[in-house]
Design an enzyme around this catalytic site. Sequence first.
Site, PDB file in Angstrom:
ATOM      1  N   ARG A 238     -20.256  33.004 -21.727  1.00 18.89           N
ATOM      2  CA  ARG A 238     -19.736  31.718 -22.182  1.00 18.89           C
ATOM      3  C   ARG A 238     -18.219  31.788 -22.104  1.00 18.89           C
ATOM      4  O   ARG A 238     -17.612  32.822 -22.429  1.00 18.89           O
ATOM      5  CB  ARG A 238     -20.158  31.415 -23.624  1.00 18.89           C
ATOM      6  CG  ARG A 238     -21.586  30.956 -23.788  1.00 18.89           C
ATOM      7  CD  ARG A 238     -21.830  29.531 -23.264  1.00 18.89           C
ATOM      8  NE  ARG A 238     -23.203  29.091 -23.470  1.00 18.89           N
ATOM      9  CZ  ARG A 238     -24.188  29.205 -22.575  1.00 18.89           C
ATOM     10  NH1 ARG A 238     -23.973  29.721 -21.383  1.00 18.89           N
ATOM     11  NH2 ARG A 238     -25.399  28.772 -22.872  1.00 18.89           N
ATOM     12  N   GLU A 267     -14.924  23.647 -20.814  1.00 18.77           N
ATOM     13  CA  GLU A 267     -15.563  23.008 -19.653  1.00 18.77           C
ATOM     14  C   GLU A 267     -15.582  21.491 -19.800  1.00 18.77           C
ATOM     15  O   GLU A 267     -15.824  21.006 -20.900  1.00 18.77           O
ATOM     16  CB  GLU A 267     -16.998  23.543 -19.511  1.00 18.77           C
ATOM     17  CG  GLU A 267     -16.997  25.016 -19.148  1.00 18.77           C
ATOM     18  CD  GLU A 267     -18.390  25.619 -19.017  1.00 18.77           C
ATOM     19  OE1 GLU A 267     -19.385  24.871 -18.997  1.00 18.77           O
ATOM     20  OE2 GLU A 267     -18.475  26.848 -18.943  1.00 18.77           O
ATOM     21  N   HIS A 285     -20.390  26.931 -13.547  1.00 19.64           N
ATOM     22  CA  HIS A 285     -21.455  27.223 -14.519  1.00 19.64           C
ATOM     23  C   HIS A 285     -22.837  27.070 -13.879  1.00 19.64           C
ATOM     24  O   HIS A 285     -23.682  26.314 -14.361  1.00 19.64           O
ATOM     25  CB  HIS A 285     -21.317  26.320 -15.755  1.00 19.64           C
ATOM     26  CG  HIS A 285     -21.982  26.898 -16.971  1.00 19.64           C
ATOM     27  ND1 HIS A 285     -21.530  26.700 -18.252  1.00 19.64           N
ATOM     28  CD2 HIS A 285     -23.083  27.682 -17.105  1.00 19.64           C
ATOM     29  CE1 HIS A 285     -22.306  27.324 -19.114  1.00 19.64           C
ATOM     30  NE2 HIS A 285     -23.267  27.927 -18.439  1.00 19.64           N
TER      31      HIS A 285
HETATM   32  N1  LIG Z   1     -23.606  31.196 -16.916  1.00 17.14           N
HETATM   33  C1  LIG Z   1     -24.816  30.806 -17.190  1.00 17.14           C
HETATM   34  O1  LIG Z   1     -25.319  29.842 -16.620  1.00 17.14           O
HETATM   35  C2  LIG Z   1     -25.647  31.578 -18.182  1.00 17.14           C
HETATM   36  C3  LIG Z   1     -27.023  31.711 -17.939  1.00 17.14           C
HETATM   37  C4  LIG Z   1     -27.784  32.426 -18.855  1.00 17.14           C
HETATM   38  C5  LIG Z   1     -27.186  32.987 -19.973  1.00 17.14           C
HETATM   39  N2  LIG Z   1     -25.853  32.851 -20.176  1.00 17.14           N
HETATM   40  C6  LIG Z   1     -25.208  33.467 -21.349  1.00 17.14           C
HETATM   41  O2  LIG Z   1     -25.589  34.833 -21.391  1.00 17.14           O
HETATM   42  C7  LIG Z   1     -25.801  35.217 -22.731  1.00 17.14           C
HETATM   43  C8  LIG Z   1     -26.686  36.435 -22.811  1.00 17.14           C
HETATM   44  O3  LIG Z   1     -28.026  36.107 -22.503  1.00 17.14           O
HETATM   45  P1  LIG Z   1     -29.208  37.183 -22.727  1.00 17.14           P
HETATM   46  O4  LIG Z   1     -30.471  36.487 -22.412  1.00 17.14           O
HETATM   47  O5  LIG Z   1     -28.883  38.459 -22.039  1.00 17.14           O
HETATM   48  O6  LIG Z   1     -29.067  37.390 -24.310  1.00 17.14           O
HETATM   49  P2  LIG Z   1     -29.520  38.648 -25.163  1.00 17.14           P
HETATM   50  O7  LIG Z   1     -29.568  38.156 -26.562  1.00 17.14           O
HETATM   51  O8  LIG Z   1     -30.732  39.270 -24.564  1.00 17.14           O
HETATM   52  O9  LIG Z   1     -28.304  39.690 -24.984  1.00 17.14           O
HETATM   53  C9  LIG Z   1     -27.090  39.609 -25.628  1.00 17.14           C
HETATM   54  C10 LIG Z   1     -26.664  41.026 -26.006  1.00 17.14           C
HETATM   55  O10 LIG Z   1     -25.319  40.995 -26.483  1.00 17.14           O
HETATM   56  C11 LIG Z   1     -25.235  41.917 -27.552  1.00 17.14           C
HETATM   57  N3  LIG Z   1     -24.032  41.638 -28.342  1.00 17.14           N
HETATM   58  C12 LIG Z   1     -23.818  40.684 -29.267  1.00 17.14           C
HETATM   59  N4  LIG Z   1     -22.546  40.760 -29.736  1.00 17.14           N
HETATM   60  C13 LIG Z   1     -21.956  41.794 -29.094  1.00 17.14           C
HETATM   61  C14 LIG Z   1     -20.662  42.360 -29.109  1.00 17.14           C
HETATM   62  N5  LIG Z   1     -19.702  41.888 -29.921  1.00 17.14           N
HETATM   63  N6  LIG Z   1     -20.391  43.411 -28.285  1.00 17.14           N
HETATM   64  C15 LIG Z   1     -21.336  43.895 -27.461  1.00 17.14           C
HETATM   65  N7  LIG Z   1     -22.583  43.398 -27.410  1.00 17.14           N
HETATM   66  C16 LIG Z   1     -22.890  42.365 -28.197  1.00 17.14           C
HETATM   67  C17 LIG Z   1     -26.554  41.759 -28.302  1.00 17.14           C
HETATM   68  O11 LIG Z   1     -26.829  42.878 -29.138  1.00 17.14           O
HETATM   69  C18 LIG Z   1     -27.522  41.634 -27.133  1.00 17.14           C
HETATM   70  O12 LIG Z   1     -28.012  42.900 -26.722  1.00 17.14           O
HETATM   71  C19 LIG Z   1     -26.382  33.950 -23.384  1.00 17.14           C
HETATM   72  O13 LIG Z   1     -26.149  33.923 -24.768  1.00 17.14           O
HETATM   73  C20 LIG Z   1     -25.664  32.835 -22.669  1.00 17.14           C
HETATM   74  O14 LIG Z   1     -24.542  32.430 -23.401  1.00 17.14           O
HETATM   75  C21 LIG Z   1     -25.078  32.145 -19.304  1.00 17.14           C
END
Ligand SMILES: NC(=O)c1ccc[n+]([C@@H]2O[C@H](COP(=O)([O-])OP(=O)(O)OC[C@H]3O[C@@H](n4cnc5c(N)ncnc54)[C@H](O)[C@@H]3O)[C@@H](O)[C@H]2O)c1
Length: 325
Positions: A238, A267, A285
């Site tokens: 994000r 955005e 995005h």
């Molecule tokens: N660009 C896009 O179109 C797009 C698409 C899909 C997801 N995303 C983003 O990707 C993110 C991750 O998705 P996911 O399915 O892997 O989620 P997820 O919940 O499986 O993984 C997130 C990980 O981040 C870790 N985390 C949280 N805070 C942290 C910190 N301060 N330092 C290190 N690690 C930390 C959590 O413990 C978890 O393991 C989503 O929340 C979304 O915002 C963006």
Amino acid sequence: MSKPSVYVTRLIPQVGIDLLQAECQVEINPHDRPLTHQELLENVQGRDGILCLLTDKIDAEVFDAAQGVKGIANYAVGYDNIDVPEATKRGIPVSNTPGVLTDATAEMAWALLFAVCRRVVESDAVMRSGQWPGWGPLQFIGGDVTGATLGIVGAGRIGTAMGLKSKGFQMKVLYSDAIRNEVLEQQLQAEKVDFDTLLEHSDYVSIHVPLMPETRHLFGKNAFQRMKKTAYLINTSRGPVVNEAELVDALQAGEIAGAALDVYEKEPVMAEGLKDLKNVVITPHTASATISSRGGMARLAATNLLAMLKGAKAPNCLNPEVYKQ
Ligand SMILES: NC(=O)c1ccc[n+]([C@@H]2O[C@H](COP(=O)([O-])OP(=O)(O)OC[C@H]3O[C@@H](n4cnc5c(N)ncnc54)[C@H](O)[C@@H]3O)[C@@H](O)[C@H]2O)c1
């Protein structure tokens, strides 16, 4: 009995619409743009269910307008656009779409990684301009990937997929996360390190954390100064996880070699100066924009909403505590 009334805040792939229409009265935002907050408030009134997008801010005002709503299904895995604690307080279930976009997003992170380090966009522009003078030994030299160190910040679903896809490039993988990732450790001998160590030792830093108060501006001046001058930053998580103005400063000052971004702090606007930098690759995005991933998101969001409308726990409910209230 009349069918439940559902509002969809923007047209999504037909598979999701078909599922909803089979059981509900469905109205869809007719415009090919996000609704204004005012339009959102007007359209959620009297609805039993809402299927919304990451561009919709779902806050207390929306919950006030949507009195009696039985569920909110987000068409995204990230849910920083929704005030989930407020929904929970009001007993409204909320869901997201995890898993179906994991590989697509990790693939985009790889596409961005290669595009920025091998200067693909910059080279493409020169070819199109007709200004390429022919092969040259010093043209468009970039970073190596094979054998380099990949740093994954946030080793959840997408971070893990990003790591596993590095196998073919024999990379050393570091990750920072509060939770130990046994898949990455066992399959890649990845090392769990603290954030600063990851920044200092990685050639590529790929961000996969959710946006939360703790991760807002996780990447700013201090982080860029800790990174190698030859390192690249890739962000498909994000926008607000990165302080974009400070990223522009760091890139202009040569504190890091380049950045590839799919997401932005405000955005659709980008920080001043970002688009003028040659060592930046920017996509709109679109990390989850593959046929199967977007279709999967539509199917999952609709399935979640249908469950919530029946008073059942949605498969991807973010606040299951509402069912115990
Ligand atoms: N660009 C896009 O179109 C797009 C698409 C899909 C997801 N995303 C983003 O990707 C993110 C991750 O998705 P996911 O399915 O892997 O989620 P997820 O919940 O499986 O993984 C997130 C990980 O981040 C870790 N985390 C949280 N805070 C942290 C910190 N301060 N330092 C290190 N690690 C930390 C959590 O413990 C978890 O393991 C989503 O929340 C979304 O915002 C963006």
